[in-house]
Design a protein around this motif. Structure first.
Motif, PDB file in Angstrom:
ATOM      1  N   LYS A  40      45.483  33.389  41.413  1.00  0.00           N
ATOM      2  CA  LYS A  40      45.570  34.466  42.407  1.00  0.00           C
ATOM      3  C   LYS A  40      44.647  34.242  43.600  1.00  0.00           C
ATOM      4  N   ASP A  41      43.428  33.764  43.371  1.00  0.00           N
ATOM      5  CA  ASP A  41      42.495  33.548  44.480  1.00  0.00           C
ATOM      6  C   ASP A  41      43.021  32.534  45.485  1.00  0.00           C
TER       7      ASP A  41
ATOM      8  N   MET B  32      46.773  34.261  46.937  1.00  0.00           N
ATOM      9  CA  MET B  32      46.923  35.704  47.151  1.00  0.00           C
ATOM     10  C   MET B  32      47.520  36.059  48.513  1.00  0.00           C
TER      11      MET B  32
ATOM     12  N   HIS C  58      43.140  24.085  38.914  1.00  0.00           N
ATOM     13  CA  HIS C  58      44.256  24.857  39.460  1.00  0.00           C
ATOM     14  C   HIS C  58      45.552  24.046  39.413  1.00  0.00           C
TER      15      HIS C  58
END
Length: 155
Positions: free
Chosen positions: A36-37, A40, A92
């Motif tokens: 999400k970071d 987003m 990630h």
């Protein structure tokens, strides 16, 4: 035998199925708390464009060879520089790979094709390790300079 990108997409079910997989992949990314970071600010359309570009590089790789050529490596870095700036790293990238694998499994793609995709993804892992670490070091160095400047001003 290593399939070309187009042959792989055809075996997955053709362009329409591939487009559906990209959308499922992007929905998985948006739901992944660990990503999400990074993503987003991406709406589904922008995310789909970015991930299609990444997947085009991934799927164009031979599943037989072990490493990327320098031209492909540079393309990965250039196409994903803003992600590296946002903090994207190997951890990630592994999550991206897992989310794509989940989308493939949800679409009932054959296991051997999923394995080919995973081998192709794995080749890009090193780029994300190195570039993510380099960007992190750059950010740390920038913060050190900022702190030194604040200390100098206050002295």
């Amino acid at each position: 035998m290593s399939l070309s990108r187009d042959e792989l997409i055809e075996k997955i079910g053709g362009e329409n199925q591939y487009n559906f997989l990209v959308t499922s992949f992007c929905e998985n990314i948006q739901e992944d708390a660990g990503l999400k970071d990074i993503f987003m600010t991406f709406d589904l359309e922008l995310l789909a464009d970015r991930m299609t570009a990444l997947l085009d590089i991934v799927l164009a790789q031979s599943s037989d060879s072990e490493s990327l050529d320098e031209s492909t490596r540079n393309k990965v870095v250039m196409n994903n520089y803003s992600l590296f700036e946002a903090g994207m790293n190997a951890k990630h990238f592994k999550k991206l790979q897992a989310n794509f694998e989940a989308a493939l499994q949800d679409a009932w793609v054959e296991e051997d094709l999923i394995e080919q995709c995973n081998r192709r993804f794995a080749k890009l892992q090193l780029v994300f390790e190195e570039e993510g670490a380099a960007m992190e070091q750059s950010v740390i160095a920038g913060r050190v300079v900022e702190v030194r400047m604040m200390v100098a001003k206050s002295a």
